[in-house]
Design an enzyme around this catalytic site. Structure first.
Site, PDB file in Angstrom:
ATOM      1  N   GLU A 283     -17.905 -10.225  14.394  1.00  0.00           N
ATOM      2  CA  GLU A 283     -16.744 -10.997  14.808  1.00  0.00           C
ATOM      3  C   GLU A 283     -16.791 -11.459  16.257  1.00  0.00           C
ATOM      4  O   GLU A 283     -16.327 -12.550  16.576  1.00  0.00           O
ATOM      5  CB  GLU A 283     -15.468 -10.157  14.577  1.00  0.00           C
ATOM      6  CG  GLU A 283     -15.220  -9.771  13.135  1.00  0.00           C
ATOM      7  CD  GLU A 283     -14.979 -10.973  12.232  1.00  0.00           C
ATOM      8  OE1 GLU A 283     -14.437 -12.000  12.724  1.00  0.00           O
ATOM      9  OE2 GLU A 283     -15.342 -10.900  11.043  1.00  0.00           O
TER      10      GLU A 283
ATOM     11  N   SER B   9      26.426  25.901 -26.176  1.00  0.00           N
ATOM     12  CA  SER B   9      26.891  27.222 -25.725  1.00  0.00           C
ATOM     13  C   SER B   9      26.637  27.478 -24.253  1.00  0.00           C
ATOM     14  O   SER B   9      27.054  28.520 -23.739  1.00  0.00           O
ATOM     15  CB  SER B   9      26.224  28.319 -26.572  1.00  0.00           C
ATOM     16  OG  SER B   9      26.671  28.244 -27.912  1.00  0.00           O
TER      17      SER B   9
END
Length: 853
Positions: A86, A468
């Protein structure tokens, strides 16, 4: 000499004109140039990360994957790869590279095309932060001026570090740290030279050069990067040759998830978005620490899955997912075709796809998505009798051919010994939630079998009838209205004529057995339906309903009729666990929470949980004392506070917040103690008076500090088990997402032998096994934590049949707890006769529990 002077004049004029042009350009674009001072305090967009309480990554959310790294942490070969490709003169120029600009201009003049951008790393950073990728001259001008500003503000290493962390590298990876994880599943330091070069080649075109989408183009670009590194002297010829000959090894890797717990992470995501908004939640890098513990969360997920597998297997095999060829009339497909087909399947939980290649007498050979062939033996097949309905199964298979044929696409999983086992995707659903009853901290939560299959979180969203499991709350109301654990209630059929409906209501026990007069303790432990109804009548429907609301339940979920005694109330598993925790913590209503701390990307604590705790009386008195001190004597409270901060706030944050008390600690203990009998039973087996509670299967945990309660609704549509000690409260629900679909029943499977579960599904058979498997891990190495009796109680010896005081010291009596002043005052003289109501005695056989609420 005249020519030379002329040349100098022209050169000066050109330089002057150039400066004027640059000045003009700067003035022209100055208003559009952003301030680069923000780069001094830049906050990179990083995803929100969600962790367990012990620091294991559960999930991360955000549009961009980014793992910020310091430049000192980046291997030098990777830095060299970016510099060579780069901007090799990065450390020599001042933001723009004149040589690169000239080279780009020559290419433009000679070809008429903008093939080279001449962008330095600084200019790319300027574009990435402030501009777009549009190829326009004015953008390039802005890029140059911004780059010059950046060079004045930051050092070269700071610029390079920002660039490496900001740059887009494909597959939602931003920065080299994320790219290393996404493409190779490891940190930067573990990458080889070829992999570093691959990443360094991506900035030019992250999509077109992506090694996952375009491996050949990516390989060519990687070799270009390696060539540049060779030209610049960063690597040797030998290193170049070795790296260029390496194959492409990139493949997609998700986040480094250490514990996959999608239901709790989705709860966190929704909460953070609601609190902070999507932008901040997803991109500010917040670290969220949840309340769940990795060990028990994993145990909860596995227990829930294993329990659903067990339910599904005993109800029969529904057949293969697909038939890829008819083994009698068609030739098998080629292996590459089969592997490609299997790789296209989405695995669910711990199920994997395979194709049956051949069938032997009692085994099958299968091919999986990796191209591996292996055998599933008879032990992994023999369970698979044919499914007919939820309540009917075919005969037990005698050979593998009774189950499968070649060409069948199946699911398989591995058993606890690592052996392959024929499997199928469970159709039933389940949820598990476990909390610390002392402060409501969610220790583990699972909202279903597979988040990929359904994102519906049944633990917090599904309101189902509790059966229950409601009875401890009904019995608690009874204790508030003069009943005790020794009170005798008649366990006999009820036949109540309802004038408004013109029918008789006949709630009945399951199983259909009645023992006549029975103590309240045993009635709760054995889940006697008719006793629950009688207690509700004794208390009154409205007073009982008002008592239930104390446990945090919503009024609209509590029916105001006698079916309330049998569990017609609809609650989520979390609501039920929260309410039940009051029996474990001495009568306090805690508030469940699942986030303990939120940190910013910089480590600043944004939120820390301050839960309401079940305080002791001493803690409450201390709180009150400090509160009075802070209000009445502010000067002394702030003594020694050099910063002159609000001492009231400081003191308050150091003290626990006390959860409200909703029932007395005596009431809470008595219900919890009675629920231990649901697990351990009572009586004397030696003398023929022993009895089991409905939760007796939990005795295999061999812990005396556990209390529990089963729950089964009408026709076994919903099944529950809730149980706890002083430190852990866990509720499990199993049912179908369609509330009208019963769980059914199973017959005995001749292939499986002893120890198998069969008969009607119920809370004890269907939900409790998951609770046991989870609690085995959650309580591992944990000392006993029984619910300790508080002050205000007395213990006296009573007669087991009458509930009166007893002089006997044998199997006919036991010590029982009473709230002081409520113990019986009379001694038993002789056992009372067993009296049944005459109504209903000549009725036909009574229904089982699955026909009751």
């Amino acid at each position: 000499m005249k020519i030379f002077k002329k040349f100098l004049q022209i050169l000066c004029i050109c330089v002057l004109l150039g400066c004027i042009v640059l000045a003009g350009l700067y003035l022209y674009v100055r208003s559009d140039i952003p301030s680069v001072a923000v780069l001094k305090d830049v906050k990179l967009q990083t995803p929100m990360q969600v962790f367990t309480r012990d620091g294991k990554l559960i999930n991360q959310f955000g549009e961009k994957r980014r793992i910020p790294v310091k430049i000192s942490e980046v291997p030098q070969p990777m830095l060299n790869a970016f510099l060579a490709t780069e901007d090799n003169r990065f450390y020599d120029h001042y933001g723009i590279d004149p040589i690169g600009i000239v080279r780009s201009a020559i290419v433009l003049i000679s070809t008429g095309e903008k093939r080279q951008g001449a962008s330095t790393i600084t200019m790319q950073l300027a574009r990435n932060f402030f501009l777009t990728r549009e190829k326009a001259y004015i953008r390039k001008v802005k890029e140059i001026f911004i780059a010059l500003h950046i060079e004045q503000l930051l050092t070269k290493d700071e610029i390079f570090e920002l660039y490496l962390n900001k740059i887009e590298l494909g597959n939602r990876a931003f920065g080299i740290g994320a790219a290393a994880q996404v493409y190779y599943g490891k940190p930067l330091q573990e990458l080889d030279l070829a992999q570093m070069a691959m990443i360094a080649g991506l900035p030019k075109a992250p999509s077109a050069l992506n090694p996952i989408r375009n491996p050949e183009r990516a390989k060519n670009r990687r070799n270009v990067v390696l060539g540049r590194m060779l030209d610049e002297g960063y690597i040797t010829q030998a290193e170049f040759d070795e790296a260029t000959n390496k194959p492409i090894t990139a493949r997609f890797h998700g986040a480094e998830i250490e514990l996959y717990a999608p239901y709790i992470s989705e709860m966190v995501r929704a909460e953070l978005v609601a609190q902070y908004g999507e932008e901040q939640a997803y991109n500010s890098g917040m670290r969220v620490y949840t309340s769940v513990e990795s060990k028990v969360q994993q145990a909860a997920q596995q227990a829930l899955r294993d329990n659903l597998y067990a339910y599904d297997m005993r109800h029969g095999y529904r057949g293969p997912e697909a038939v890829l060829w008819d083994s009698e009339t068609e030739a098998p497909l080629d292996e590459p075709q089969l592997i490609a087909h299997l790789q296209g399947l989405n695995p669910l939980a711990d199920l994997h796809g395979a194709v049956v290649m051949s069938v032997d007498e009692q085994s099958v050979e299968v091919l999986n998505e990796l191209g591996e062939r292996f055998t599933i033996e008879w032990d992994g097949l023999k369970w698979a009798r044919k499914f007919i309905t939820q309540s009917r199964q075919s005969y037990a298979p005698k050979s593998a051919a009774d189950i499968l044929s070649a060409g069948a696409q199946i699911w398989y999983r591995f058993d606890n010994d690592g052996r392959p086992l024929l499997a199928q995707v469970p159709e039933a659903s389940s949820a598990l939630v476990s909390i610390d009853p002392k402060d409501g901290r969610i220790k583990a939560i699972v909202g279903g079998y597979s988040f990929e299959q359904s994102q519906y979180n049944r633990a917090v969203q599904a309101k189902r009838q509790v059966g229950s499991n409601i009875k401890p709350f009904i019995y608690s109301a009874a204790l508030e209205h003069g009943y005790s654990l020794a009170t005798i209630i008649n366990d006999a059929p009820i036949n109540h004529w309802d004038k408004s409906q013109g029918v008789a209501w006949r709630p009945k026990n399951s199983p259909a057995k009645y023992v006549g007069p029975i103590r309240v303790r045993r009635a709760l432990a054995q889940s006697k339906n008719v006793v629950s109804v009688r207690l509700l009548r004794g208390v009154g429907v409205d007073p009982a309903a008002e008592h239930l609301l104390k446990f945090g339940f919503h009024d609209e979920d509590i029916p105001r009729n006698e079916t309330l005694a049998l569990g017609s109330a609809s609650l989520t598993p979390l609501e039920l666990a929260r309410g039940m925790s009051a029996f474990a913590n001495g009568g306090h209503l805690v508030e469940p929470y699942f986030i303990t701390e939120i940190q910013s990307a910089e480590g600043e604590v944004l939120m820390q949980a301050r839960p309401y705790k079940a305080c002791s009386e001493e803690q409450k008195r201390s709180n009150e004392m400090f509160a009075e001190l802070a209000m009445l004597e502010p000067s002394s409270a702030s003594e020694g506070n050099p910063d002159n901060t609000d001492s009231t706030e400081t003191t308050d944050t150091q003290l626990p917040q006390c959860a409200p008390r909703v029932i007395s600690k005596q009431n809470a203990f008595l219900i919890a103690d009675a629920m231990t009998s649901a697990i351990w039973g009572g009586g004397s087996w030696k003398h023929g008076t022993g009895w089991n509670g409905t939760g007796w299967r939990a005795t295999r945990l061999k812990r005396r500090d556990l209390s529990g309660k089963t729950g089964t609704t009408n026709n076994s549509v919903d099944t529950w088990f809730s149980g706890f000690n002083a430190n852990v409260m866990t509720t499990v629900w199993v049912g179908f997402d369609n509330p009208g679909n019963p769980l059914g029943r199973t017959s005995y499977n001749n292939n499986l032998g002893k120890g198998q579960t069969f008969g009607a599904e119920s809370g004890a058979k269907t939900a409790q096994p998951a609770w046991i498997d989870y609690m085995r891990v959650a309580l591992e190495d944990e000392p006993a934590a029984p619910i300790e009796p508080p002050e205000g109680l007395e213990s006296v010896r009573i007669d087991l049949k009458s509930g009166l005081l007893s002089h006997q010291n044998d199997h006919t009596s036991r010590f029982e707890y009473f709230i002081k002043g409520t113990a019986p005052t009379k001694y038993v003289e002789k056992a009372p006769p067993v009296i049944f109501e005459t109504q209903g005695q000549d009725e036909p056989e009574l229904p089982t529990e699955d026909e009751l609420f």
